[in-house]
Design an enzyme around this catalytic site. Structure first.
Site, PDB file in Angstrom:
ATOM      1  N   GLU A 421     -28.034 -13.588  32.516  1.00  0.00           N
ATOM      2  CA  GLU A 421     -27.636 -14.484  33.625  1.00  0.00           C
ATOM      3  C   GLU A 421     -28.285 -15.867  33.479  1.00  0.00           C
ATOM      4  OE1 GLU A 421     -27.618 -12.655  37.505  1.00  0.00           O
ATOM      5  OE2 GLU A 421     -26.800 -10.797  36.676  1.00  0.00           O
TER       6      GLU A 421
HETATM    7  C1  LIG Z   1     -28.709  -5.883  28.651  1.00  0.00           C
HETATM    8  C2  LIG Z   1     -27.790  -7.048  28.618  1.00  0.00           C
HETATM    9  C3  LIG Z   1     -26.799  -7.163  29.584  1.00  0.00           C
HETATM   10  C4  LIG Z   1     -25.901  -8.232  29.539  1.00  0.00           C
HETATM   11  N1  LIG Z   1     -24.853  -8.275  30.435  1.00  0.00           N
HETATM   12  C5  LIG Z   1     -23.896  -9.217  30.286  1.00  0.00           C
HETATM   13  C6  LIG Z   1     -22.699  -9.197  31.073  1.00  0.00           C
HETATM   14  O1  LIG Z   1     -22.517  -8.341  31.946  1.00  0.00           O
HETATM   15  N2  LIG Z   1     -21.732 -10.119  30.829  1.00  0.00           N
HETATM   16  C7  LIG Z   1     -21.884 -11.081  29.881  1.00  0.00           C
HETATM   17  O2  LIG Z   1     -20.989 -11.904  29.716  1.00  0.00           O
HETATM   18  N3  LIG Z   1     -23.023 -11.160  29.132  1.00  0.00           N
HETATM   19  C8  LIG Z   1     -24.012 -10.252  29.295  1.00  0.00           C
HETATM   20  N4  LIG Z   1     -25.146 -10.290  28.513  1.00  0.00           N
HETATM   21  C9  LIG Z   1     -25.344 -11.396  27.599  1.00  0.00           C
HETATM   22  C10 LIG Z   1     -26.470 -12.331  28.040  1.00  0.00           C
HETATM   23  O3  LIG Z   1     -26.038 -13.105  29.130  1.00  0.00           O
HETATM   24  C11 LIG Z   1     -26.892 -13.141  26.823  1.00  0.00           C
HETATM   25  O4  LIG Z   1     -27.731 -12.284  26.065  1.00  0.00           O
HETATM   26  C12 LIG Z   1     -27.580 -14.416  27.155  1.00  0.00           C
HETATM   27  O5  LIG Z   1     -26.650 -15.310  27.658  1.00  0.00           O
HETATM   28  C13 LIG Z   1     -28.272 -15.048  25.947  1.00  0.00           C
HETATM   29  O6  LIG Z   1     -27.415 -15.103  24.861  1.00  0.00           O
HETATM   30  P1  LIG Z   1     -27.883 -14.546  23.414  1.00  0.00           P
HETATM   31  O7  LIG Z   1     -28.569 -13.262  23.646  1.00  0.00           O
HETATM   32  O8  LIG Z   1     -26.739 -14.558  22.489  1.00  0.00           O
HETATM   33  O9  LIG Z   1     -28.976 -15.585  22.952  1.00  0.00           O
HETATM   34  P2  LIG Z   1     -28.716 -16.938  22.129  1.00  0.00           P
HETATM   35  O10 LIG Z   1     -27.771 -17.807  22.860  1.00  0.00           O
HETATM   36  O11 LIG Z   1     -28.384 -16.591  20.735  1.00  0.00           O
HETATM   37  O12 LIG Z   1     -30.144 -17.599  22.204  1.00  0.00           O
HETATM   38  C14 LIG Z   1     -31.268 -17.142  21.426  1.00  0.00           C
HETATM   39  C15 LIG Z   1     -32.500 -17.849  21.959  1.00  0.00           C
HETATM   40  O13 LIG Z   1     -32.341 -19.266  21.827  1.00  0.00           O
HETATM   41  C16 LIG Z   1     -32.462 -19.918  23.089  1.00  0.00           C
HETATM   42  N5  LIG Z   1     -31.520 -21.036  23.130  1.00  0.00           N
HETATM   43  C17 LIG Z   1     -30.188 -20.997  22.974  1.00  0.00           C
HETATM   44  N6  LIG Z   1     -29.653 -22.224  23.085  1.00  0.00           N
HETATM   45  C18 LIG Z   1     -30.695 -23.072  23.295  1.00  0.00           C
HETATM   46  C19 LIG Z   1     -30.802 -24.490  23.489  1.00  0.00           C
HETATM   47  N7  LIG Z   1     -29.740 -25.288  23.477  1.00  0.00           N
HETATM   48  N8  LIG Z   1     -32.032 -25.006  23.703  1.00  0.00           N
HETATM   49  C20 LIG Z   1     -33.137 -24.219  23.722  1.00  0.00           C
HETATM   50  N9  LIG Z   1     -33.092 -22.893  23.543  1.00  0.00           N
HETATM   51  C21 LIG Z   1     -31.887 -22.319  23.334  1.00  0.00           C
HETATM   52  C22 LIG Z   1     -32.140 -18.827  24.109  1.00  0.00           C
HETATM   53  O14 LIG Z   1     -32.728 -19.098  25.371  1.00  0.00           O
HETATM   54  C23 LIG Z   1     -32.742 -17.612  23.444  1.00  0.00           C
HETATM   55  O15 LIG Z   1     -34.122 -17.584  23.688  1.00  0.00           O
HETATM   56  C24 LIG Z   1     -26.046  -9.228  28.549  1.00  0.00           C
HETATM   57  C25 LIG Z   1     -27.076  -9.117  27.594  1.00  0.00           C
HETATM   58  C26 LIG Z   1     -27.929  -8.046  27.606  1.00  0.00           C
HETATM   59  C27 LIG Z   1     -28.977  -7.950  26.537  1.00  0.00           C
END
Ligand SMILES: Cc1cc2nc3c(=O)[nH]c(=O)nc-3n(C[C@H](O)[C@H](O)[C@H](O)COP(=O)(O)OP(=O)(O)OC[C@H]3O[C@@H](n4cnc5c(N)ncnc54)[C@H](O)[C@@H]3O)c2cc1C
Length: 639
Positions: A421
């Site tokens: 979120e």
């Molecule tokens: C248990 C679980 C439940 C979930 N439920 C849902 C759901 O119901 N619906 C849904 O749509 N999604 C869901 N998600 C997805 C979740 O919202 C994403 O994991 C989250 O948005 C982060 O994306 P990512 O994990 O791909 O991290 P990435 O975007 O790959 O980021 C990796 C790291 O880099 C940082 N980062 C990324 N961009 C930047 C930037 N520009 N500047 C600085 N730092 C940055 C991030 O904060 C993170 O620390 C779920 C995920 C999990 C693990």
């Protein structure tokens, strides 16, 4: 993924920014306490008096009592964690109680709870089991009911809300393999048919409730216009497939999965809001949707406080209870003060949402970020206070005849709150963007490197006019001796907040003046300003909550004032450190080191490990099953 199954090339940074900027809510139709904080205006009137707790509606109280009993009698958190499944009778019980329709208006068969009432129930359930929260919250904080309530047509509401309130589980599907924090990479497509319907193709990742949901809200991109829209999609339509259930470190029973859409025909009636509004819809949904997390975090932190207090009082080591040793006593005091502030932050944000006459997008983002991070520290410290028993599973404790206190499970379940979120980093980026909004609207043209000199020159009179009035005003404030007297013992702290607010806005202005457009790349610097704003918000919430208790002659008011005071003292020291780090830091040096690390210049540091490369080679070799010697050679690269 492309149609050939290849990974699509990620979009550029500029494109990612453009998409985010387009989806941003540009207008501020209502006042916001935090927006004013970042501008140097301490608008206490926007949050004070602290919103009253939900009135004791008999219907609501009765629901809470039933829920409490249900949790105690029917929900075994350790068994759910162990078996990785919420028993169907628990899901049915929740549905029977109306728990899937808490936020759905009564006219559509829901319970019509206010945000604050909903948060109270969320706190109650969170104190018992995190998996149930994932189920209830993914359904109604971000799943179909929330965007439907906000943006659905009357027909859509009549068709779906009663079903959702009865317990048709729903899910929110935005994330894809290449779409985590950055929606610009979204590749699920929604092509228009000649009849005006849509054909959906693509794959969604980590969709919470996805494996059991009847309904999804799905974000997809139009292949021709590239704009993103949101659709209500039914699970039993041809082409909708649950490909896999995903498993995580905690929340073992979360029904989260990969959902594939193959030529799914979506009737045009199921488009939400309007074509091209999907990303904005997702962001607006999350504005209030993410208020569940601060409540969840506050409740988990309260449970940790209870665990720590009890254990620190009864565990005797070195001649006295561990809580009386100074190191643990300091932890306990900080924990209690922070828990008080966390609850204040959550209650305030929910109360403001219920009022409906404030813009709460910044307050919700700060509440989510701040409560999840403070909560994580509290969980970590609770484990420390419990010592080895904190690290031991509840089942193992039970087997040894000790109380099955599930700190280990709480820790595993809690960690994700800093990621989903809106991760902490993305929250800070969002808050920083909004914090700078007024400055960018006044001086944006002047610092935009892409604009011609003529546009920059044209902007100068406006910039001078605004800052000639604004800047001197940030030095003179109301932080005087007699101001905020009504806060009694806390008035000193409230005066500090007012002074620090002006200090913060000057610091932001100086950053803008010094770095111009380069500031957006200086995340470490910007994030310190965000963190000061967040701490000031938490201090304000704590002070106003304590003052409301004092005015209401709450029997615990004096103790609340004590906790608010300790909390403000802690924050003042932290804020002073943050201001100092804005003035002097090692950001540039560290950034250069990180770049060299990414370039492989520090690979020498990783020597002596069994590396991931070796493991890959071993796995490949095992697949081919060569002789043992060959296997070792293949794995180590040495004869
Ligand atoms: C248990 C679980 C439940 C979930 N439920 C849902 C759901 O119901 N619906 C849904 O749509 N999604 C869901 N998600 C997805 C979740 O919202 C994403 O994991 C989250 O948005 C982060 O994306 P990512 O994990 O791909 O991290 P990435 O975007 O790959 O980021 C990796 C790291 O880099 C940082 N980062 C990324 N961009 C930047 C930037 N520009 N500047 C600085 N730092 C940055 C991030 O904060 C993170 O620390 C779920 C995920 C999990 C693990």
């Amino acid at each position: 993924m492309t149609e050939k199954g290849e990974r699509a090339r990620p979009v550029s940074e500029a494109e990612a920014r453009r998409v985010a900027e387009e989806a941003r809510e540009a207008e501020w139709r209502a006042p916001s306490f935090l927006k004013e904080i970042f501008l140097g205006n301490f608008r206490l009137d926007l949050i004070h008096p602290f919103p009253d707790p939900p009135p004791e509606r008999a219907e609501f109280r009765e629901f809470c009592d039933r829920m409490r009993l249900f949790l105690l009698e029917e929900v075994d958190g350790d068994a759910i964690d162990r078996e990785g499944k919420i028993p169907p009778r628990v899901v049915e019980g929740l549905a029977k109680m109306g728990a899937f329709g808490m936020k759905i208006p009564k006219e559509y068969g829901g319970l019509g709870f206010t945000q604050r009432e909903y948060a109270e129930v969320i706190k109650l359930v969170s104190s018992w089991d995190g998996n149930l929260i994932a189920l209830l919250s993914a359904h109604q904080s971000i799943g179909v009911p929330q965007p439907l309530k906000l943006f659905g047509t009357d027909e859509q509401k009549k068709k779906y809300l009663p079903r959702l309130a009865r317990g048709a589980v729903s899910a929110f599907a935005l994330t894809e393999a290449d779409v985590g924090s950055d929606p610009a990479n979204l590749s699920t497509s929604a092509a228009r048919t000649p009849e005006g319907d849509y054909i959906l193709n693509g794959e969604k990742l980590w969709c919470t409730n996805g494996t059991i949901a009847e309904l999804y809200v799905v974000m997809a991109r139009h292949p021709d216009t590239k704009k993103i829209s949101a659709f209500i999609v039914e699970r039993d339509w041809p082409g909708v497939e649950v490909v896999l259930r995903c498993h995580f470190m905690g929340l073992k029973a979360i029904e989260n999965g990969v959902i594939r859409f193959t030529n799914v025909r979506v009737p045009k009636e199921n488009l939400l809001w309007a074509e091209g509004r999907g990303l904005k819809l997702a962001l607006v949904t999350l504005n209030t949707g993410r208020l569940t997390l601060p409540a969840t975090c506050a409740a988990s932190a309260k449970r940790c406080l209870e665990i720590s207090r009890t254990w620190a009082g009864e565990r005797v080591q070195w001649g006295q209870p561990v809580g009386k040793h100074d190191a643990i006593a300091q932890i306990l005091a900080e924990m209690a003060a922070t828990v008080f502030a966390m609850e204040a932050v959550s209650d305030l944000a929910c109360g403001l949402a219920d009022k409906g006459d404030r813009d709460i997008r910044l307050e919700a983002a700060v509440a989510k970020m701040w409560n999840s991070e403070e909560g994580w520290t509290i969980v970590d410290r609770t484990l420390q206070v419990r010592g080895g028993r904190g690290y031991e599973t509840a089942d193992s404790l039970r087997a040894r005849g000790e109380p099955a206190i599930p700190v280990e499970r709480i820790m595993r379940d809690f960690r994700i709150n800093l990621i989903f979120e809106g991760s902490s980093e993305i929250m800070r980026l969002f808050i920083a963007r909004e914090a700078l909004d007024r400055h960018l609207s006044v001086a944006g043209d002047l610092v935009d490197p892409k604009l011609p000199l003529s546009r920059k020159l044209a902007a100068i009179p406006g910039v001078l006019g605004f800052y000639a009035r604004w800047y001197p005003g940030r030095f003179v404030g109301r932080g005087l001796w007699l101001e905020f007297r009504e806060f009694g013992p806390l008035s000193r702290q409230v005066r500090y907040i007012e002074r620090a607010t002006r200090h913060l806005s000057r610091a932001i202005f100086h950053m803008m003046a010094r770095y111009g457009p380069k500031l957006e790349k200086k995340q470490a610097l910007l994030f310190r300003a965000v963190d000061i704003g967040a701490d000031l918000f938490a201090m304000s919430a704590a002070a106003c909550r304590a003052q409301a208790m004092r005015r209401g002659q709450d029997p615990a008011a004096a103790r609340a004032m004590e906790l608010a005071d300790v909390f403000c003292r802690m924050m003042r020291r932290r804020i002073a450190q943050r201001f100092a780090a804005i003035r002097a830091n090692d950001d540039v040096t560290k950034y250069k080191t990180a770049r060299r690390l990414l370039d492989g210049d520090h690979l020498w540091l990783e020597r002596g490990l069994v590396s991931s490369d070796e493991l890959d080679r071993l796995t490949a070799a095992l697949r081919k099953q060569p002789e043992e010697k060959e296997l070792v050679t293949a794995a180590t690269g040495r004869d």
